[in-house]
Design a protein around this motif. Structure first.
Motif, PDB file in Angstrom:
ATOM      1  N   GLU A  63      19.369  15.333 -43.540  1.00 11.65           N
ATOM      2  CA  GLU A  63      19.401  16.505 -42.661  1.00 11.65           C
ATOM      3  C   GLU A  63      18.962  16.136 -41.240  1.00 11.65           C
ATOM      4  O   GLU A  63      19.635  16.487 -40.257  1.00 11.65           O
ATOM      5  CB  GLU A  63      18.499  17.597 -43.229  1.00 11.65           C
ATOM      6  CG  GLU A  63      18.452  18.858 -42.397  1.00 11.65           C
ATOM      7  CD  GLU A  63      17.600  19.939 -43.048  1.00 11.65           C
ATOM      8  OE1 GLU A  63      17.467  21.023 -42.450  1.00 11.65           O
ATOM      9  OE2 GLU A  63      17.074  19.704 -44.155  1.00 11.65           O
ATOM     10  N   LEU A  97      25.621   6.409 -43.606  1.00 11.00           N
ATOM     11  CA  LEU A  97      26.309   7.133 -42.544  1.00 11.00           C
ATOM     12  C   LEU A  97      26.681   6.127 -41.456  1.00 11.00           C
ATOM     13  O   LEU A  97      25.999   5.120 -41.277  1.00 11.00           O
ATOM     14  CB  LEU A  97      25.424   8.227 -41.956  1.00 11.00           C
ATOM     15  CG  LEU A  97      24.871   9.284 -42.917  1.00 11.00           C
ATOM     16  CD1 LEU A  97      24.022  10.303 -42.162  1.00 11.00           C
ATOM     17  CD2 LEU A  97      26.001   9.995 -43.661  1.00 11.00           C
ATOM     18  N   LEU A 134      25.378  21.266 -42.655  1.00 11.71           N
ATOM     19  CA  LEU A 134      25.602  20.084 -41.833  1.00 11.71           C
ATOM     20  C   LEU A 134      26.623  19.150 -42.473  1.00 11.71           C
ATOM     21  O   LEU A 134      27.493  18.596 -41.794  1.00 11.71           O
ATOM     22  CB  LEU A 134      24.285  19.345 -41.607  1.00 11.71           C
ATOM     23  CG  LEU A 134      23.260  20.044 -40.704  1.00 11.71           C
ATOM     24  CD1 LEU A 134      21.918  19.317 -40.767  1.00 11.71           C
ATOM     25  CD2 LEU A 134      23.759  20.102 -39.263  1.00 11.71           C
ATOM     26  N   LEU A 135      26.517  18.984 -43.785  1.00 11.57           N
ATOM     27  CA  LEU A 135      27.498  18.162 -44.493  1.00 11.57           C
ATOM     28  C   LEU A 135      28.889  18.779 -44.422  1.00 11.57           C
ATOM     29  O   LEU A 135      29.892  18.080 -44.243  1.00 11.57           O
ATOM     30  CB  LEU A 135      27.083  17.982 -45.951  1.00 11.57           C
ATOM     31  CG  LEU A 135      26.003  16.950 -46.248  1.00 11.57           C
ATOM     32  CD1 LEU A 135      25.602  17.014 -47.712  1.00 11.57           C
ATOM     33  CD2 LEU A 135      26.474  15.542 -45.884  1.00 11.57           C
ATOM     34  N   ILE A 161      29.167  11.451 -36.278  1.00  9.88           N
ATOM     35  CA  ILE A 161      28.624  10.730 -37.429  1.00  9.88           C
ATOM     36  C   ILE A 161      29.530  10.993 -38.624  1.00  9.88           C
ATOM     37  O   ILE A 161      30.084  12.089 -38.772  1.00  9.88           O
ATOM     38  CB  ILE A 161      27.166  11.169 -37.712  1.00  9.88           C
ATOM     39  CG1 ILE A 161      26.481  10.211 -38.675  1.00  9.88           C
ATOM     40  CG2 ILE A 161      27.089  12.603 -38.200  1.00  9.88           C
ATOM     41  CD1 ILE A 161      24.961  10.369 -38.711  1.00  9.88           C
ATOM     42  N   ASP A 162      29.728   9.976 -39.447  1.00  7.02           N
ATOM     43  CA  ASP A 162      30.611  10.087 -40.605  1.00  7.02           C
ATOM     44  C   ASP A 162      29.923   9.555 -41.850  1.00  7.02           C
ATOM     45  O   ASP A 162      28.958   8.779 -41.769  1.00  7.02           O
ATOM     46  CB  ASP A 162      31.917   9.322 -40.377  1.00  7.02           C
ATOM     47  CG  ASP A 162      32.817   9.992 -39.362  1.00  7.02           C
ATOM     48  OD1 ASP A 162      33.107  11.186 -39.527  1.00  7.02           O
ATOM     49  OD2 ASP A 162      33.225   9.321 -38.389  1.00  7.02           O
ATOM     50  N   THR A 183      30.282  18.126 -41.009  1.00  7.28           N
ATOM     51  CA  THR A 183      30.582  16.705 -40.829  1.00  7.28           C
ATOM     52  C   THR A 183      31.893  16.327 -41.503  1.00  7.28           C
ATOM     53  O   THR A 183      32.586  15.402 -41.055  1.00  7.28           O
ATOM     54  CB  THR A 183      29.438  15.848 -41.387  1.00  7.28           C
ATOM     55  OG1 THR A 183      28.218  16.196 -40.719  1.00  7.28           O
ATOM     56  CG2 THR A 183      29.694  14.367 -41.205  1.00  7.28           C
ATOM     57  N   THR A 200      18.905  13.228 -39.784  1.00 10.62           N
ATOM     58  CA  THR A 200      19.796  12.264 -39.130  1.00 10.62           C
ATOM     59  C   THR A 200      21.037  12.945 -38.581  1.00 10.62           C
ATOM     60  O   THR A 200      21.433  12.709 -37.428  1.00 10.62           O
ATOM     61  CB  THR A 200      20.198  11.153 -40.116  1.00 10.62           C
ATOM     62  OG1 THR A 200      19.026  10.488 -40.587  1.00 10.62           O
ATOM     63  CG2 THR A 200      21.106  10.142 -39.436  1.00 10.62           C
ATOM     64  N   ILE A 201      21.674  13.790 -39.383  1.00 11.09           N
ATOM     65  CA  ILE A 201      22.877  14.482 -38.891  1.00 11.09           C
ATOM     66  C   ILE A 201      22.530  15.357 -37.697  1.00 11.09           C
ATOM     67  O   ILE A 201      23.230  15.363 -36.683  1.00 11.09           O
ATOM     68  CB  ILE A 201      23.526  15.313 -40.010  1.00 11.09           C
ATOM     69  CG1 ILE A 201      24.030  14.404 -41.143  1.00 11.09           C
ATOM     70  CG2 ILE A 201      24.698  16.129 -39.448  1.00 11.09           C
ATOM     71  CD1 ILE A 201      24.632  15.144 -42.317  1.00 11.09           C
ATOM     72  N   GLU A 202      21.435  16.110 -37.805  1.00 15.24           N
ATOM     73  CA  GLU A 202      21.026  16.958 -36.676  1.00 15.24           C
ATOM     74  C   GLU A 202      20.759  16.129 -35.425  1.00 15.24           C
ATOM     75  O   GLU A 202      21.077  16.550 -34.308  1.00 15.24           O
ATOM     76  CB  GLU A 202      19.776  17.761 -37.045  1.00 15.24           C
ATOM     77  CG  GLU A 202      20.059  18.972 -37.905  1.00 15.24           C
ATOM     78  CD  GLU A 202      18.848  19.886 -38.028  1.00 15.24           C
ATOM     79  OE1 GLU A 202      17.712  19.356 -37.971  1.00 15.24           O
ATOM     80  OE2 GLU A 202      19.029  21.095 -38.185  1.00 15.24           O
ATOM     81  N   ILE A 230      24.273  15.115 -33.668  1.00 12.65           N
ATOM     82  CA  ILE A 230      25.337  16.105 -33.449  1.00 12.65           C
ATOM     83  C   ILE A 230      25.948  15.958 -32.066  1.00 12.65           C
ATOM     84  O   ILE A 230      27.179  16.033 -31.902  1.00 12.65           O
ATOM     85  CB  ILE A 230      24.789  17.533 -33.648  1.00 12.65           C
ATOM     86  CG1 ILE A 230      24.526  17.791 -35.137  1.00 12.65           C
ATOM     87  CG2 ILE A 230      25.768  18.566 -33.104  1.00 12.65           C
ATOM     88  CD1 ILE A 230      23.946  19.163 -35.422  1.00 12.65           C
TER      89      ILE A 230
END
Length: 350
Positions: A208, A191, A36-37, A141-142, A40, A210-212, A215
């Motif tokens: 993990e 983020l 995921l990272l 997301i960054d 991103t 949060t990114i998911e 997306i």
């Protein structure tokens, strides 16, 4: 001797701490969170599609282009708006864009290619996914940098601290991560979402999740519709202020249901008042009604309701506020292809 003994003891304590660290607290190669990272931090090639019409690479800046005969140099991403402004100047011309070659393009994995002609650029663009097709990069997301990692050094039996300053640095590191590497992220980290909301992240599991969770939380804009994100930074207050500067806005463009209605309303002067009232008047007649606006960014909805002017009475989406010396233009979209643009007549703009 005592100091040396204590130093050796501390090294072994670091090693012991490392051996006892649960795997879920360490950034593991090929883990879901590492992937995921990695996604991103890929290079987003969709931000300059007005130049190359390709979302899998971007053209390195600065670059010089000729837009409808006007030469401009794009120094930073914000300068791309200058091309759109030139394209929007007239509605009955054919927009053209020429790139002054050679240029360098950077792909999502940060590999680069020198491009010497339009034909070469088009060939590279043909290898990209089609508009709005799924791709690997996560754009909603960054990461806020710098980001610090602790990396176990087997020689010293200590953790070395490394700071990463941008996406490319972190992307390269994750790509080279080995299954035997022991890497810890120094939390908390921050983020940021596309609407500038900042999220503080306290551990790997939260990172993990949060990114998911984000997306697909935004429109990644992997298309060639260059004017669908002109209002990223727009606000209702900005719209109200633009109208407040002039009590005389004319219809600069009006396309409704495939018909050009501009000439029908050339003689009307619109006064959008701060209290929500609006008047549209000419030398022979006058109309009254109301207007309102709600939302933010690209989701600001402007509702017009003027008695006996039904063509205007729709829920319009604010597309752009162009406020430059001597010229203010407010562009609204509705449905599929309906466009209404007001321009102030107070500064003798054309």
């Amino acid at each position: 001797m005592l100091a040396l003994s204590m130093f050796n003891s501390s090294c072994r304590e670091e090693e012991f701490a490392f051996e006892g660290t649960p795997p879920e607290q360490s950034l593991q190669a090929d883990s879901n969170v590492a992937n995921l990272l990695f996604r991103t931090t890929l290079n987003d090639g969709s931000t300059d599609n007005i130049l190359d019409q390709a979302s899998c690479f971007s053209i390195d800046l600065p670059v010089t282009v000729i837009a409808n005969g006007t030469e401009i140099t794009i120094e930073e991403k914000e300068d791309l708006d200058e091309i759109e402004v030139i394209f929007e100047e007239f509605d009955d011309d054919a927009d053209t864009l020429e790139i002054v070659f050679p240029v360098t393009i950077t792909f999502s994995d940060y590999t680069e290619e020198m491009v010497s002609s339009t034909e070469e650029l088009e060939n590279f663009a043909a290898t990209c996914p089609e508009e709005n097709e799924d791709d690997d990069d996560i754009e909603c997301i960054d990461i806020v940098y710098p980001l610090t990692l602790s990396i176990f050094n087997p020689t010293t039996e200590l953790f070395d601290t490394v700071s990463f300053e941008n996406d490319q640095m972190l992307n390269d590191f994750i790509e080279q991560l080995d299954e035997d590497d022991v890497v810890n992220i120094e939390f908390p980290i921050t983020l940021v979402l596309t609407d500038d909301t900042e999220l503080e992240i306290g551990d790997l599991e939260q990172l993990e999740n949060t990114i998911e969770g984000f997306i697909e939380a935004c429109d990644e804009d992997d298309d060639n519709d260059f004017d669908d994100d002109n209002c990223n930074d727009c606000s209702v207050e900005q719209l109200q202020a633009a109208f407040a500067e002039c009590p005389d806005f004319g219809v600069n463009k009006f396309s409704l249901n495939g018909q050009n209605l501009k000439s029908q309303y050339d003689d009307l002067a619109f006064d959008f008042q701060e209290d929500g009232n609006v008047t549209a008047s000419s030398n022979t007649e006058s109309f009254t009604g109301t207007w309102s606006a709600t939302g933010s960014g690209n989701d600001i909805i402007m509702v017009i309701d003027i008695v006996d002017l039904d063509d205007f009475n729709l829920e319009w989406t604010l597309n752009r506020i162009l406020d430059t010396p001597g010229r203010t233009k407010i562009t609204l979209h509705e449905g599929d292809g309906n466009v209404l643009r007001f321009q102030d007549a107070c500064n003798n703009g054309n």
